[in-house]
Design a protein around this motif. Structure first.
Motif, mmCIF file in Angstrom:
data_model
loop_
_atom_site.group_PDB
_atom_site.id
_atom_site.type_symbol
_atom_site.label_atom_id
_atom_site.label_comp_id
_atom_site.label_asym_id
_atom_site.label_seq_id
_atom_site.Cartn_x
_atom_site.Cartn_y
_atom_site.Cartn_z
ATOM 1 N N UNK A 20 33.699 55.611 48.805
ATOM 2 C CA UNK A 20 32.806 56.154 47.784
ATOM 3 C C UNK A 20 31.426 56.339 48.392
ATOM 4 N N UNK A 21 30.675 57.288 47.871
ATOM 5 C CA UNK A 21 29.310 57.485 48.336
ATOM 6 C C UNK A 21 28.379 56.464 47.704
ATOM 7 N N UNK A 22 27.287 56.206 48.392
ATOM 8 C CA UNK A 22 26.277 55.291 47.860
ATOM 9 C C UNK A 22 25.849 55.755 46.463
ATOM 10 N N UNK A 23 25.737 54.782 45.568
ATOM 11 C CA UNK A 23 25.394 55.084 44.187
ATOM 12 C C UNK A 23 26.603 55.251 43.283
ATOM 13 N N UNK A 24 27.764 55.353 43.876
ATOM 14 C CA UNK A 24 28.986 55.543 43.121
ATOM 15 C C UNK A 24 29.560 54.245 42.578
ATOM 16 N N UNK A 25 30.750 54.359 41.973
ATOM 17 C CA UNK A 25 31.389 53.210 41.336
ATOM 18 C C UNK A 25 32.848 53.114 41.749
ATOM 19 N N UNK A 26 33.342 51.893 41.729
ATOM 20 C CA UNK A 26 34.758 51.608 41.920
ATOM 21 C C UNK A 26 35.137 50.459 40.999
ATOM 22 N N UNK A 27 36.414 50.411 40.641
ATOM 23 C CA UNK A 27 36.921 49.304 39.837
ATOM 24 C C UNK A 27 38.132 48.706 40.534
ATOM 25 N N UNK A 28 38.011 47.424 40.863
ATOM 26 C CA UNK A 28 39.100 46.707 41.502
ATOM 27 C C UNK A 28 39.901 45.947 40.452
ATOM 28 N N UNK A 29 41.205 45.852 40.686
ATOM 29 C CA UNK A 29 42.086 45.083 39.817
ATOM 30 C C UNK A 29 42.905 44.124 40.660
ATOM 31 N N UNK A 30 43.259 43.000 40.079
ATOM 32 C CA UNK A 30 44.094 42.018 40.764
ATOM 33 C C UNK A 30 44.989 41.364 39.722
ATOM 34 N N UNK A 31 46.283 41.508 39.904
ATOM 35 C CA UNK A 31 47.243 40.952 38.959
ATOM 36 C C UNK A 31 48.053 39.859 39.629
ATOM 37 N N UNK A 32 48.176 38.729 38.947
ATOM 38 C CA UNK A 32 48.993 37.623 39.441
ATOM 39 C C UNK A 32 50.395 37.762 38.889
ATOM 40 N N UNK A 33 51.362 37.799 39.788
ATOM 41 C CA UNK A 33 52.765 37.872 39.368
ATOM 42 C C UNK A 33 53.482 36.597 39.766
ATOM 43 N N UNK A 34 54.557 36.279 39.031
ATOM 44 C CA UNK A 34 55.287 35.056 39.307
ATOM 45 C C UNK A 34 55.036 34.033 38.220
ATOM 46 N N UNK A 35 55.575 32.840 38.427
ATOM 47 C CA UNK A 35 55.484 31.790 37.412
ATOM 48 C C UNK A 35 54.138 31.079 37.487
#
Length: 120
Positions: A12-27
């Motif tokens: 992404x260019x400076x000034x831009x945005x990103x959204x990270x996701x993290x999902x836990x799978x398993x018991x």
């Protein structure tokens, strides 16, 4: 076996945005803190933001006011909304979750990392 699966990194260019996701799978019995760390080339891994199951949050000074961490306790997922990105935010971002897990007991897990690159 618990796995943390991250997504959302990119260029992404400076000034831009990103959204990270993290999902836990398993018991999972209970996940307490979920957090994002980052590691830039030649530097130590550092905490970016963390959130508890009760909703408390804390941030690194360098990202306060630009990044927002949130989580979905039902889906065991944590998000990191990153706005006003700077070149110095370039790093591999890692998800971490600590809690109580079947067979494994009390411990934490790490995701595989997702690259975030901010161009100037």
């Amino acid at each position: 076996q618990v796995q943390l699966v991250e997504s959302g990194g990119g260029l992404v260019q400076a000034g831009g945005s990103l959204r990270l996701s993290c999902a836990a799978s398993g018991s999972v019995f209970r996940i307490n803190t979920m957090a994002w760390y980052r590691q830039a080339p030649g530097k130590q891994r550092e905490l970016v933001a963390a959130t508890t199951s009760g909703g408390s949050t804390n941030y690194a000074d360098s990202v306060k006011g630009r990044f927002t961490i949130s989580r979905d306790n039902v889906k065991n997922t944590v998000f990191l909304q990153m706005n006003s990105l700077k070149p110095e935010d370039t790093a591999v971002y890692y998800c971490n979750a600590d809690g109580v897990f079947p067979f494994a007991g009390v411990r934490d897990y790490w995701g595989q990392g997702t690259q975030v690159t901010v161009s100037s």
